[in-house]
Design a protein around this motif. Sequence first.
Motif, mmCIF file in Angstrom:
data_model
loop_
_atom_site.group_PDB
_atom_site.id
_atom_site.type_symbol
_atom_site.label_atom_id
_atom_site.label_comp_id
_atom_site.label_asym_id
_atom_site.label_seq_id
_atom_site.Cartn_x
_atom_site.Cartn_y
_atom_site.Cartn_z
ATOM 1 N N PRO A 34 -63.351 61.606 -1.104
ATOM 2 C CA PRO A 34 -62.666 62.629 0.153
ATOM 3 C C PRO A 34 -61.428 63.205 -0.651
ATOM 4 O O PRO A 34 -61.015 63.537 -0.980
ATOM 5 N N GLY A 35 -61.492 64.372 0.066
ATOM 6 C CA GLY A 35 -61.031 66.263 -0.396
ATOM 7 C C GLY A 35 -59.314 65.636 -0.580
ATOM 8 O O GLY A 35 -58.398 66.277 -0.953
ATOM 9 N N ASN A 36 -59.071 64.437 0.734
ATOM 10 C CA ASN A 36 -58.095 64.204 0.457
ATOM 11 C C ASN A 36 -57.181 63.033 -0.512
ATOM 12 O O ASN A 36 -56.787 62.339 0.190
ATOM 13 N N SER A 37 -58.496 62.185 -1.321
ATOM 14 C CA SER A 37 -58.031 61.321 -1.512
ATOM 15 C C SER A 37 -56.868 61.090 -2.177
ATOM 16 O O SER A 37 -56.447 62.504 -2.823
ATOM 17 N N SER A 38 -56.073 59.515 -2.404
ATOM 18 C CA SER A 38 -54.893 59.816 -3.397
ATOM 19 C C SER A 38 -54.800 59.075 -4.119
ATOM 20 O O SER A 38 -56.165 58.919 -4.825
ATOM 21 N N ILE A 39 -54.295 59.302 -5.406
ATOM 22 C CA ILE A 39 -54.107 59.113 -7.281
ATOM 23 C C ILE A 39 -54.783 57.697 -7.343
ATOM 24 O O ILE A 39 -55.234 57.705 -7.869
ATOM 25 N N SER A 40 -54.177 56.864 -5.680
ATOM 26 C CA SER A 40 -54.668 54.941 -6.030
ATOM 27 C C SER A 40 -56.285 54.896 -5.859
ATOM 28 O O SER A 40 -56.958 54.582 -6.605
ATOM 29 N N TYR A 124 -56.762 60.120 -15.283
ATOM 30 C CA TYR A 124 -56.725 61.846 -14.894
ATOM 31 C C TYR A 124 -55.146 61.115 -13.568
ATOM 32 O O TYR A 124 -54.420 59.943 -13.821
ATOM 33 N N LEU A 125 -54.208 62.168 -13.618
ATOM 34 C CA LEU A 125 -53.385 62.723 -13.068
ATOM 35 C C LEU A 125 -52.794 63.490 -11.576
ATOM 36 O O LEU A 125 -54.523 64.222 -12.099
ATOM 37 N N GLN A 126 -52.616 63.082 -11.045
ATOM 38 C CA GLN A 126 -52.243 64.056 -9.560
ATOM 39 C C GLN A 126 -51.696 65.132 -9.615
ATOM 40 O O GLN A 126 -50.635 65.117 -10.999
ATOM 41 N N ASP A 127 -52.180 66.111 -9.364
ATOM 42 C CA ASP A 127 -51.767 67.985 -10.465
ATOM 43 C C ASP A 127 -50.846 67.808 -8.984
ATOM 44 O O ASP A 127 -50.843 68.995 -8.228
ATOM 45 N N ILE A 128 -49.604 68.361 -9.346
ATOM 46 C CA ILE A 128 -48.401 68.790 -8.250
ATOM 47 C C ILE A 128 -47.962 69.953 -8.111
ATOM 48 O O ILE A 128 -47.814 70.275 -6.985
ATOM 49 N N ARG A 129 -49.295 70.706 -8.783
ATOM 50 C CA ARG A 129 -49.222 72.248 -7.709
ATOM 51 C C ARG A 129 -50.317 72.238 -7.242
ATOM 52 O O ARG A 129 -50.594 73.747 -6.918
ATOM 53 N N ARG A 130 -51.364 71.782 -7.579
ATOM 54 C CA ARG A 130 -52.164 71.982 -6.400
ATOM 55 C C ARG A 130 -53.145 70.506 -5.108
ATOM 56 O O ARG A 130 -53.380 69.496 -5.582
ATOM 57 N N PRO A 131 -52.686 70.966 -4.621
ATOM 58 C CA PRO A 131 -52.457 69.503 -3.651
ATOM 59 C C PRO A 131 -53.503 68.923 -3.647
ATOM 60 O O PRO A 131 -54.369 69.405 -3.106
ATOM 61 N N GLY A 132 -54.172 67.888 -3.785
ATOM 62 C CA GLY A 132 -55.150 67.674 -3.040
ATOM 63 C C GLY A 132 -55.719 66.742 -4.800
ATOM 64 O O GLY A 132 -57.024 66.886 -4.691
ATOM 65 N N GLY A 133 -55.176 67.439 -5.712
ATOM 66 C CA GLY A 133 -56.194 68.103 -6.791
ATOM 67 C C GLY A 133 -55.943 67.103 -7.752
ATOM 68 O O GLY A 133 -54.616 66.462 -7.900
ATOM 69 N N PHE A 134 -56.275 66.934 -9.105
ATOM 70 C CA PHE A 134 -56.271 66.048 -10.161
ATOM 71 C C PHE A 134 -56.205 66.729 -11.365
ATOM 72 O O PHE A 134 -57.623 67.409 -11.753
#
Length: 267
Positions: A34-40, A124-134
């Motif tokens: 889903p689009g709101n998936s966490s990095i975990s 992959y890492l969380q993209d802090i500049r793009r919420p919800g992106g990796f």
Amino acid sequence: DDADLCALNAAITSQYNAEKTKFDVPHTRRRNLPGNSSISQVRCAWGSSQEASTLRSLVEEECTTPGTYVEEAGLNMLDLSQLPKAMSAVADGPLPPIGSSPDAFMVCEDGTREVIEVKNVCPYLQDIRRPGGFIMCITNDGLARGPHNQVLVSHVPQVQLEMLCTGCSAGRLVSSSACLGMNIFRMQRDDGYLALVLRFIRLFYERYVLKGELPPKNFFRTEQDPELSAMYKSLLARTAEIAREATLVKHIPEPWRQDSSAEFFLS
């Protein structure tokens, strides 16, 4: 800037995919998150999707000696009646059902078995500049980050309990990466450490689970009993020691499948 990063990401991904398809069969299953998936969630999805491929690479690299092979593990429940006497005394009291499901067993030439635990390093890492992106984590070499160079402290209790539940005296932890190969570590079982683990499992079970109470924050770090507090510090210290003591058995730089048409299981 963002454009340069995206271009580099695309180039690396394209290069990796081109190399990978020389050896891998096409994916038959894809997982849509889903689009709101966490990095975990992303890490778990990556690990699950790559596990079989990593095991296959391990088979091709390590099972070259007659009598050495990998077998399925399934669920292995801890038989409390089979605990060593010293360990059962330390863990005396109610315990919850305890079981483990290693990713596989390595059966050695002499007939002994070792648990296998696979840990796939998510690129992959969380993209802090793009919420919800990796974004893909790129190293100085232009590749996704490689396997761990040491067993992580957080993996020690899992592998130790797997050895206890299965009766194995050693285990292999495989840290596998997307582009930079895999590292195979070997860890020895430590019954003294496992006795401490069982003691604190029992304490947690008695204090909170059986009573239906939520544990406080840092429940064992704020222990008022001086003896238990010292014991908990020993548990943490020993966990770190076991991680450092695990030996690097082998680094496989290119664990790509040699024959994509071969059967995974032996007939």
